[in-house]
Design a protein around this motif. Structure first.
Motif, PDB file in Angstrom:
ATOM      1  N   TYR A 182       1.051  -1.385   0.151  1.00  0.00           N
ATOM      2  CA  TYR A 182      -0.109   0.086  -0.059  1.00  0.00           C
ATOM      3  C   TYR A 182       0.939   1.360  -0.049  1.00  0.00           C
ATOM      4  CZ  TYR A 182      -4.561  -2.093   0.713  1.00  0.00           C
ATOM      5  OH  TYR A 182      -5.761  -2.616   0.184  1.00  0.00           O
ATOM      6  N   ARG A 183       1.976   1.162   0.696  1.00  0.00           N
ATOM      7  CA  ARG A 183       2.701   2.441   1.030  1.00  0.00           C
ATOM      8  C   ARG A 183       3.297   2.675  -0.385  1.00  0.00           C
ATOM      9  NH1 ARG A 183       3.231   1.484   6.380  1.00  0.00           N
ATOM     10  NH2 ARG A 183       4.703  -0.412   5.956  1.00  0.00           N
ATOM     11  N   PHE A 184       3.850   1.599  -1.042  1.00  0.00           N
ATOM     12  CA  PHE A 184       4.591   1.824  -2.267  1.00  0.00           C
ATOM     13  C   PHE A 184       3.546   2.593  -3.434  1.00  0.00           C
ATOM     14  CE2 PHE A 184       5.393   0.267  -6.548  1.00  0.00           C
ATOM     15  CZ  PHE A 184       6.918   0.338  -7.027  1.00  0.00           C
ATOM     16  N   LEU A 185       2.362   2.076  -3.405  1.00  0.00           N
ATOM     17  CA  LEU A 185       1.320   2.998  -4.414  1.00  0.00           C
ATOM     18  C   LEU A 185       1.199   4.066  -3.836  1.00  0.00           C
ATOM     19  CD1 LEU A 185      -0.851  -0.163  -5.310  1.00  0.00           C
ATOM     20  CD2 LEU A 185       0.777   0.885  -6.628  1.00  0.00           C
ATOM     21  N   GLU A 186       0.923   4.242  -2.434  1.00  0.00           N
ATOM     22  CA  GLU A 186       0.418   5.752  -1.874  1.00  0.00           C
ATOM     23  C   GLU A 186       1.777   6.880  -2.327  1.00  0.00           C
ATOM     24  OE1 GLU A 186      -0.330   5.131   2.202  1.00  0.00           O
ATOM     25  OE2 GLU A 186      -2.252   4.246   1.703  1.00  0.00           O
ATOM     26  N   LYS A 187       3.004   6.319  -2.166  1.00  0.00           N
ATOM     27  CA  LYS A 187       4.063   7.143  -2.756  1.00  0.00           C
ATOM     28  C   LYS A 187       3.998   7.463  -3.966  1.00  0.00           C
ATOM     29  CE  LYS A 187       7.477   6.048   0.859  1.00  0.00           C
ATOM     30  NZ  LYS A 187       8.521   4.892   1.236  1.00  0.00           N
ATOM     31  N   MET A 188       3.697   6.631  -4.775  1.00  0.00           N
ATOM     32  CA  MET A 188       3.680   6.819  -6.354  1.00  0.00           C
ATOM     33  C   MET A 188       2.679   7.710  -6.612  1.00  0.00           C
ATOM     34  SD  MET A 188       2.911   3.854  -9.160  1.00  0.00           S
ATOM     35  CE  MET A 188       4.171   2.918  -9.113  1.00  0.00           C
ATOM     36  N   ALA A 189       1.360   7.495  -6.016  1.00  0.00           N
ATOM     37  CA  ALA A 189       0.357   8.413  -6.131  1.00  0.00           C
ATOM     38  C   ALA A 189       0.674   9.941  -5.795  1.00  0.00           C
ATOM     39  CB  ALA A 189      -1.141   8.089  -5.235  1.00  0.00           C
ATOM     40  N   ASP A 190       1.589  10.089  -4.462  1.00  0.00           N
ATOM     41  CA  ASP A 190       1.939  11.360  -4.307  1.00  0.00           C
ATOM     42  C   ASP A 190       2.863  12.014  -5.090  1.00  0.00           C
ATOM     43  OD1 ASP A 190       0.402  11.073  -1.857  1.00  0.00           O
ATOM     44  OD2 ASP A 190       2.358  10.555  -0.498  1.00  0.00           O
ATOM     45  N   ARG A 191       3.713  11.194  -5.799  1.00  0.00           N
ATOM     46  CA  ARG A 191       4.787  11.753  -6.596  1.00  0.00           C
ATOM     47  C   ARG A 191       3.984  12.222  -7.848  1.00  0.00           C
ATOM     48  NH1 ARG A 191       7.900   6.971  -5.781  1.00  0.00           N
ATOM     49  NH2 ARG A 191       7.459   5.900  -7.770  1.00  0.00           N
ATOM     50  N   THR A 192       2.860  11.814  -8.023  1.00  0.00           N
ATOM     51  CA  THR A 192       2.228  12.101  -9.156  1.00  0.00           C
ATOM     52  C   THR A 192       1.017  12.910  -9.061  1.00  0.00           C
ATOM     53  OG1 THR A 192       0.742  10.103  -9.297  1.00  0.00           O
ATOM     54  CG2 THR A 192       2.618   9.924 -10.602  1.00  0.00           C
ATOM     55  N   SER A 193       0.913  13.651  -7.797  1.00  0.00           N
ATOM     56  CA  SER A 193      -0.377  14.405  -7.127  1.00  0.00           C
ATOM     57  C   SER A 193      -1.530  13.726  -7.598  1.00  0.00           C
ATOM     58  CB  SER A 193      -0.175  15.738  -7.719  1.00  0.00           C
ATOM     59  OG  SER A 193       1.230  16.307  -8.031  1.00  0.00           O
ATOM     60  N   PHE A 209      -8.327  -5.352   5.090  1.00  0.00           N
ATOM     61  CA  PHE A 209      -9.100  -4.626   5.452  1.00  0.00           C
ATOM     62  C   PHE A 209      -8.481  -3.805   7.041  1.00  0.00           C
ATOM     63  CE2 PHE A 209     -13.059  -6.673   4.110  1.00  0.00           C
ATOM     64  CZ  PHE A 209     -12.640  -6.457   2.788  1.00  0.00           C
ATOM     65  N   GLU A 210      -7.526  -4.264   7.464  1.00  0.00           N
ATOM     66  CA  GLU A 210      -6.697  -3.571   8.740  1.00  0.00           C
ATOM     67  C   GLU A 210      -5.542  -2.536   8.427  1.00  0.00           C
ATOM     68  OE1 GLU A 210      -7.376  -5.226  11.750  1.00  0.00           O
ATOM     69  OE2 GLU A 210      -8.603  -6.599  10.675  1.00  0.00           O
ATOM     70  N   THR A 211      -5.348  -2.753   7.079  1.00  0.00           N
ATOM     71  CA  THR A 211      -4.422  -1.657   6.778  1.00  0.00           C
ATOM     72  C   THR A 211      -4.980  -0.277   6.509  1.00  0.00           C
ATOM     73  OG1 THR A 211      -3.306  -3.447   5.744  1.00  0.00           O
ATOM     74  CG2 THR A 211      -2.546  -1.261   5.019  1.00  0.00           C
ATOM     75  N   LYS A 212      -4.660   0.761   6.933  1.00  0.00           N
ATOM     76  CA  LYS A 212      -4.951   1.976   7.036  1.00  0.00           C
ATOM     77  C   LYS A 212      -4.372   2.513   5.626  1.00  0.00           C
ATOM     78  CE  LYS A 212      -7.324   2.809  10.655  1.00  0.00           C
ATOM     79  NZ  LYS A 212      -8.029   1.563  10.566  1.00  0.00           N
ATOM     80  N   THR A 213      -4.930   3.178   4.729  1.00  0.00           N
ATOM     81  CA  THR A 213      -4.528   3.716   3.313  1.00  0.00           C
ATOM     82  C   THR A 213      -5.328   4.724   2.946  1.00  0.00           C
ATOM     83  OG1 THR A 213      -4.177   3.054   1.183  1.00  0.00           O
ATOM     84  CG2 THR A 213      -5.917   1.794   2.366  1.00  0.00           C
TER      85      THR A 213
END
Ligand SMILES: [Zn+2]
Length: 299
Positions: A182-193, A209-213
């Motif tokens: 999840y973090r990997f994809l969130e960072k990617m999303a941040d990089r591309t705004s 479902f336990e993971t906060k994202t």
């Protein structure tokens, strides 16, 4: 937009629920004109659904040349037929499916270049108002060689920056994710705004479902999944990922499943009105915009 509940009589009439202004929304359906097509739509409508996101269905019968142009135009055409024939709102999601990679590679094409071109074309159609979202894009949902993971990540990041340019949601298709995933994809999303992305969740590992994202989950609308997530406070949408191929039975689950889960929520959740408002009004409107649902909402 919502009408308040008159009295506290038990609400089992789903037609009444959709009449209250809820968008009883299936976030992920694939249809084909030579499948059940309008019969599947009718099954959804009859159960109380009133809008769904039509995602293009990969079709190996189409030639590899101009593959996306052909696939997208037939998907858009289907959405037009559904709007004309059944009068409902149908957001459309277009994009290269992660497994297209293999078909291009086997046909001697450069998969990354072809799939990026497919993303560009989808973006163009979104800008023309013919589609609402990019997807489902990401990585194969099963283990693949590292080079394919790398290429798929490159395609995903390209899709994220394109979605960020067009201001549209991106529907992600990936393997099941652990917190690092999840973090990997969130960072990617941040990089591309990228603001809006929806992770399509495959139900093998409900611990997800336990993971906060920050990614919004789109949850396969099985009874057990809905029971697991309905009291979690997480942001989510429901979907069937219905694949319209009668020879496959009702894969992944039948098209009437989402409206049927409304009944479960009303019966089993104390604050069901708040939950229905989140899943069936706030999230779809926040992600896809209000305009696309005009045919559905009855203020
Ligand atoms: Zn799908």
């Amino acid at each position: 937009m919502l009408k308040s509940m008159a009295g506290s009589e038990p609400l089992t009439d789903l037609k009444k629920i959709s009449g209250m202004g809820y968008i009883i929304f299936d976030n992920h359906m694939h249809l084909r004109t030579d499948g059940r097509f309008l019969n599947a739509v009718d099954m959804f409508l009859k159960a109380g659904g009133n809008s769904f996101n039509l995602v293009n269905l990969p079709d190996a019968r189409l030639p590899v040349d101009d593959y996306y142009a052909t696939l997208y135009s037939s998907t858009i055409r289907m959405s037009e037929i559904i709007r004309e024939e059944r009068g409902i709102s149908v957001p459309v999601t277009l994009g290269p499916y992660p497994l297209d990679y293999f078909r291009f590679r086997e046909s001697g094409y450069d998969p990354v270049a072809e799939m990026k071109k497919g993303i560009d074309l989808a973006a163009k159609l979104i800008m023309q108002g013919k589609a609402s979202a990019l997807g489902e894009i990401g990585r194969p949902h099963f283990p693949v060689e590292p080079e394919i993971v790398e290429h798929s990540n490159e395609i995903t990041e390209y899709a994220m920056s394109t979605a960020s340019d067009t201001g549209s949601p991106l529907i992600l298709h990936t393997e099941d994710l652990d917190p690092d995933g999840y973090r990997f994809l969130e960072k990617m999303a941040d990089r591309t705004s990228l603001q809006q992305s929806i992770k399509i969740f495959y139900p093998q590992f409900p611990d997800d479902f336990e993971t906060k994202t920050g990614l919004v989950r789109s949850v396969l609308a099985s009874r057990s999944n809905v029971r697991k997530i309905m009291n979690s406070g997480l942001r989510f949408l429901l979907e069937t990922d219905y694949v319209d191929d009668p020879s496959l039975g009702w894969k992944v689950i039948p098209p009437d499943s989402v409206p049927k889960r409304v009944e479960l929520i009303i019966t089993e959740v104390t604050e069901w009105e708040k939950l229905l408002e989140n899943i069936f009004l706030k999230e779809p409107v926040r992600l896809f915009g209000e305009d696309i649902f005009k045919r559905t909402a009855k203020p």
